[in-house]
Design a protein around this motif. Structure first.
Motif, PDB file in Angstrom:
ATOM      1  N   PHE A  49      27.565 -21.623  25.060  1.00 38.08           N
ATOM      2  CA  PHE A  49      26.733 -20.918  24.089  1.00 38.08           C
ATOM      3  C   PHE A  49      26.362 -21.865  22.957  1.00 38.08           C
ATOM      4  CE2 PHE A  49      29.167 -17.346  25.948  1.00 38.08           C
ATOM      5  CZ  PHE A  49      28.104 -16.546  26.341  1.00 38.08           C
ATOM      6  N   ASN A  50      25.082 -21.956  22.658  1.00 41.76           N
ATOM      7  CA  ASN A  50      24.618 -22.826  21.585  1.00 41.76           C
ATOM      8  C   ASN A  50      23.299 -22.300  21.032  1.00 41.76           C
ATOM      9  OD1 ASN A  50      22.622 -23.664  23.463  1.00 41.76           O
ATOM     10  ND2 ASN A  50      23.923 -25.349  24.171  1.00 41.76           N
ATOM     11  N   LEU A  51      22.797 -22.962  20.017  1.00 41.20           N
ATOM     12  CA  LEU A  51      21.570 -22.508  19.364  1.00 41.20           C
ATOM     13  C   LEU A  51      20.373 -22.591  20.294  1.00 41.20           C
ATOM     14  CD1 LEU A  51      20.082 -21.523  16.868  1.00 41.20           C
ATOM     15  CD2 LEU A  51      19.902 -23.897  16.107  1.00 41.20           C
ATOM     16  N   GLU A  52      20.323 -23.620  21.133  1.00 40.35           N
ATOM     17  CA  GLU A  52      19.202 -23.770  22.055  1.00 40.35           C
ATOM     18  C   GLU A  52      19.102 -22.567  22.980  1.00 40.35           C
ATOM     19  OE1 GLU A  52      15.864 -25.080  23.874  1.00 40.35           O
ATOM     20  OE2 GLU A  52      16.790 -25.855  22.044  1.00 40.35           O
ATOM     21  N   LEU A  53      20.240 -22.045  23.403  1.00 38.87           N
ATOM     22  CA  LEU A  53      20.243 -20.868  24.269  1.00 38.87           C
ATOM     23  C   LEU A  53      19.667 -19.658  23.541  1.00 38.87           C
ATOM     24  CD1 LEU A  53      21.026 -19.673  26.985  1.00 38.87           C
ATOM     25  CD2 LEU A  53      23.356 -19.377  26.140  1.00 38.87           C
ATOM     26  N   VAL A  54      20.009 -19.509  22.275  1.00 35.30           N
ATOM     27  CA  VAL A  54      19.463 -18.409  21.476  1.00 35.30           C
ATOM     28  C   VAL A  54      17.957 -18.573  21.298  1.00 35.30           C
ATOM     29  CG1 VAL A  54      19.487 -17.302  19.207  1.00 35.30           C
ATOM     30  CG2 VAL A  54      21.630 -17.998  20.265  1.00 35.30           C
ATOM     31  N   GLU A  81      31.439 -18.225  21.842  1.00 35.37           N
ATOM     32  CA  GLU A  81      31.740 -16.831  22.168  1.00 35.37           C
ATOM     33  C   GLU A  81      32.856 -16.282  21.287  1.00 35.37           C
ATOM     34  OE1 GLU A  81      34.251 -19.324  25.030  1.00 35.37           O
ATOM     35  OE2 GLU A  81      32.241 -19.386  24.175  1.00 35.37           O
ATOM     36  N   SER A  82      33.639 -17.182  20.674  1.00 36.98           N
ATOM     37  CA  SER A  82      34.722 -16.760  19.776  1.00 36.98           C
ATOM     38  C   SER A  82      34.296 -16.764  18.309  1.00 36.98           C
ATOM     39  CB  SER A  82      35.936 -17.687  19.947  1.00 36.98           C
ATOM     40  OG  SER A  82      36.401 -17.661  21.277  1.00 36.98           O
ATOM     41  N   ASP A  83      33.062 -17.163  18.061  1.00 38.18           N
ATOM     42  CA  ASP A  83      32.553 -17.267  16.690  1.00 38.18           C
ATOM     43  C   ASP A  83      31.873 -15.954  16.304  1.00 38.18           C
ATOM     44  OD1 ASP A  83      31.149 -17.843  14.343  1.00 38.18           O
ATOM     45  OD2 ASP A  83      30.802 -19.920  14.923  1.00 38.18           O
ATOM     46  N   ARG A  84      32.478 -15.247  15.370  1.00 49.23           N
ATOM     47  CA  ARG A  84      31.922 -13.956  14.950  1.00 49.23           C
ATOM     48  C   ARG A  84      30.491 -14.086  14.464  1.00 49.23           C
ATOM     49  NH1 ARG A  84      31.215 -12.223  10.153  1.00 49.23           N
ATOM     50  NH2 ARG A  84      32.602 -13.808   9.258  1.00 49.23           N
ATOM     51  N   ARG A  85      30.170 -15.193  13.787  1.00 47.29           N
ATOM     52  CA  ARG A  85      28.817 -15.386  13.267  1.00 47.29           C
ATOM     53  C   ARG A  85      27.802 -15.465  14.403  1.00 47.29           C
ATOM     54  NH1 ARG A  85      29.803 -20.824  10.228  1.00 47.29           N
ATOM     55  NH2 ARG A  85      30.651 -21.154  12.323  1.00 47.29           N
ATOM     56  N   PHE A  86      28.178 -16.141  15.482  1.00 43.56           N
ATOM     57  CA  PHE A  86      27.276 -16.276  16.624  1.00 43.56           C
ATOM     58  C   PHE A  86      27.069 -14.915  17.288  1.00 43.56           C
ATOM     59  CE2 PHE A  86      25.913 -17.473  20.869  1.00 43.56           C
ATOM     60  CZ  PHE A  86      25.102 -18.571  20.656  1.00 43.56           C
ATOM     61  N   ARG A  87      28.154 -14.155  17.429  1.00 38.93           N
ATOM     62  CA  ARG A  87      28.032 -12.825  18.029  1.00 38.93           C
ATOM     63  C   ARG A  87      27.178 -11.914  17.150  1.00 38.93           C
ATOM     64  NH1 ARG A  87      33.678 -13.582  18.552  1.00 38.93           N
ATOM     65  NH2 ARG A  87      34.044 -11.938  17.005  1.00 38.93           N
ATOM     66  N   ASP A  88      27.378 -11.984  15.835  1.00 38.27           N
ATOM     67  CA  ASP A  88      26.583 -11.152  14.930  1.00 38.27           C
ATOM     68  C   ASP A  88      25.108 -11.533  14.983  1.00 38.27           C
ATOM     69  OD1 ASP A  88      28.738  -9.690  14.150  1.00 38.27           O
ATOM     70  OD2 ASP A  88      28.991 -10.640  12.197  1.00 38.27           O
ATOM     71  N   LEU A  89      24.828 -12.826  15.160  1.00 39.57           N
ATOM     72  CA  LEU A  89      23.440 -13.265  15.288  1.00 39.57           C
ATOM     73  C   LEU A  89      22.791 -12.610  16.499  1.00 39.57           C
ATOM     74  CD1 LEU A  89      21.004 -15.066  14.610  1.00 39.57           C
ATOM     75  CD2 LEU A  89      22.110 -16.903  15.928  1.00 39.57           C
ATOM     76  N   CYS A  90      23.511 -12.606  17.613  1.00 38.88           N
ATOM     77  CA  CYS A  90      22.971 -11.980  18.822  1.00 38.88           C
ATOM     78  C   CYS A  90      22.762 -10.487  18.620  1.00 38.88           C
ATOM     79  CB  CYS A  90      23.908 -12.244  20.004  1.00 38.88           C
ATOM     80  SG  CYS A  90      23.895 -13.961  20.572  1.00 38.88           S
ATOM     81  N   ARG A  91      23.694  -9.841  17.932  1.00 37.01           N
ATOM     82  CA  ARG A  91      23.544  -8.409  17.661  1.00 37.01           C
ATOM     83  C   ARG A  91      22.284  -8.140  16.841  1.00 37.01           C
ATOM     84  NH1 ARG A  91      29.321  -8.695  16.867  1.00 37.01           N
ATOM     85  NH2 ARG A  91      30.391  -7.542  18.524  1.00 37.01           N
ATOM     86  N   ARG A  92      22.078  -8.965  15.821  1.00 36.71           N
ATOM     87  CA  ARG A  92      20.917  -8.756  14.952  1.00 36.71           C
ATOM     88  C   ARG A  92      19.604  -9.002  15.698  1.00 36.71           C
ATOM     89  NH1 ARG A  92      21.974  -7.837   9.774  1.00 36.71           N
ATOM     90  NH2 ARG A  92      24.090  -8.236   8.987  1.00 36.71           N
ATOM     91  N   LEU A  93      19.638  -9.904  16.649  1.00 36.06           N
ATOM     92  CA  LEU A  93      18.436 -10.190  17.438  1.00 36.06           C
ATOM     93  C   LEU A  93      18.278  -9.237  18.611  1.00 36.06           C
ATOM     94  CD1 LEU A  93      18.655 -14.101  17.500  1.00 36.06           C
ATOM     95  CD2 LEU A  93      17.040 -12.708  16.200  1.00 36.06           C
ATOM     96  N   GLY A  94      19.330  -8.478  18.901  1.00 34.32           N
ATOM     97  CA  GLY A  94      19.264  -7.546  20.023  1.00 34.32           C
ATOM     98  C   GLY A  94      19.505  -8.198  21.367  1.00 34.32           C
ATOM     99  N   PHE A  95      20.187  -9.337  21.389  1.00 31.64           N
ATOM    100  CA  PHE A  95      20.473 -10.045  22.634  1.00 31.64           C
ATOM    101  C   PHE A  95      21.882  -9.725  23.118  1.00 31.64           C
ATOM    102  CE2 PHE A  95      17.599 -13.717  20.990  1.00 31.64           C
ATOM    103  CZ  PHE A  95      16.477 -12.930  21.209  1.00 31.64           C
TER     104      PHE A  95
END
Length: 219
Positions: A49-54, A81-95
């Protein structure tokens, strides 16, 4: 290789009722529901999981009804996948986020319909309070190597300025430092010393602080 993730993800989505094919229109994986018109699901694959994937998911979002990103689980459990910030980013984007284990097991880390992260009202209140209490704008954004000139530090310096020419009581400097009593008693920076009951003097560290921040009284 990212292709090793394809079959586990394909099986996962097919079990959810989608007909899945790979490499459709630059998308790693596209699934269609049996409805008419069909629900279009896109999943992008990466080894981690990385920024490029997002960013890839952002690009695909306009052509789909649902977007997932999938990657292999970090061997040491310290991936994004263990980074809460990354998970929250996906939630906010709807991914949605899918993690693939070495044995091919697929786990849902974030659902594309997951609720938005709740606002942290306590943290928000602290930001508002600090903004309002801080005098002027003494620290440039992005500073990492110098101590931040917080509202608390500003008041501590105001206390030091008042005491530098002679011992003082907290009530005598409350006009410039409303929290003088607490600051002098707690002495977080080691700038002050109590010489008598309710009477404080400046330490050597306090004098050095005034030399470091000579405009403290006008901050």
């Amino acid at each position: 290789m990212e292709t090793a993730l394809y079959l586990p993800i394909k099986n996962f989505l097919e079990a959810a009722g989608y007909a899945v094919k790979g490499e459709i229109g630059s998308c790693d994986l596209v699934g269609l529901s049996g409805d008419e018109p069909p629900v279009v699901v896109i999943c992008e694959l990466k080894l981690a999981f990385n920024l490029e994937l997002v960013l890839q998911a952002v690009d695909r979002a306009t052509a789909s009804d649902e977007v997932w990103i999938a990657a292999r689980v970090s061997a040491k459990g310290k991936g994004r996948e263990s980074d809460r910030r990354f998970r929250d980013l996906c939630r906010r984007l709807g991914f949605g986020m899918l993690a693939v284990a070495d044995n091919g097991t697929v786990d849902v880390i974030v659902s594309p319909v997951a609720p938005m992260p709740r606002k942290n009202t306590r943290r928000r209140s602290r930001l508002v309070e600090e903004h309002r209490r801080r005098k002027g704008d003494p620290t440039r954004g992005g500073s990492t190597r110098s101590p931040i000139m917080t509202a608390y530090r500003q008041q501590a310096l105001a206390c030091a300025v008042a005491i530098q020419n002679g011992q003082q009581r907290p009530k005598d400097i409350r006009a410039n430092a409303p929290e003088a009593a607490k600051i002098l008693q707690h002495n977080v920076y080691g700038w002050f010393e109590r010489v008598d009951r309710g009477i404080y003097a400046l330490t050597e560290l306090g004098s050095e602080a005034l030399k470091r921040w000579p405009q403290a009284d006008g901050a």
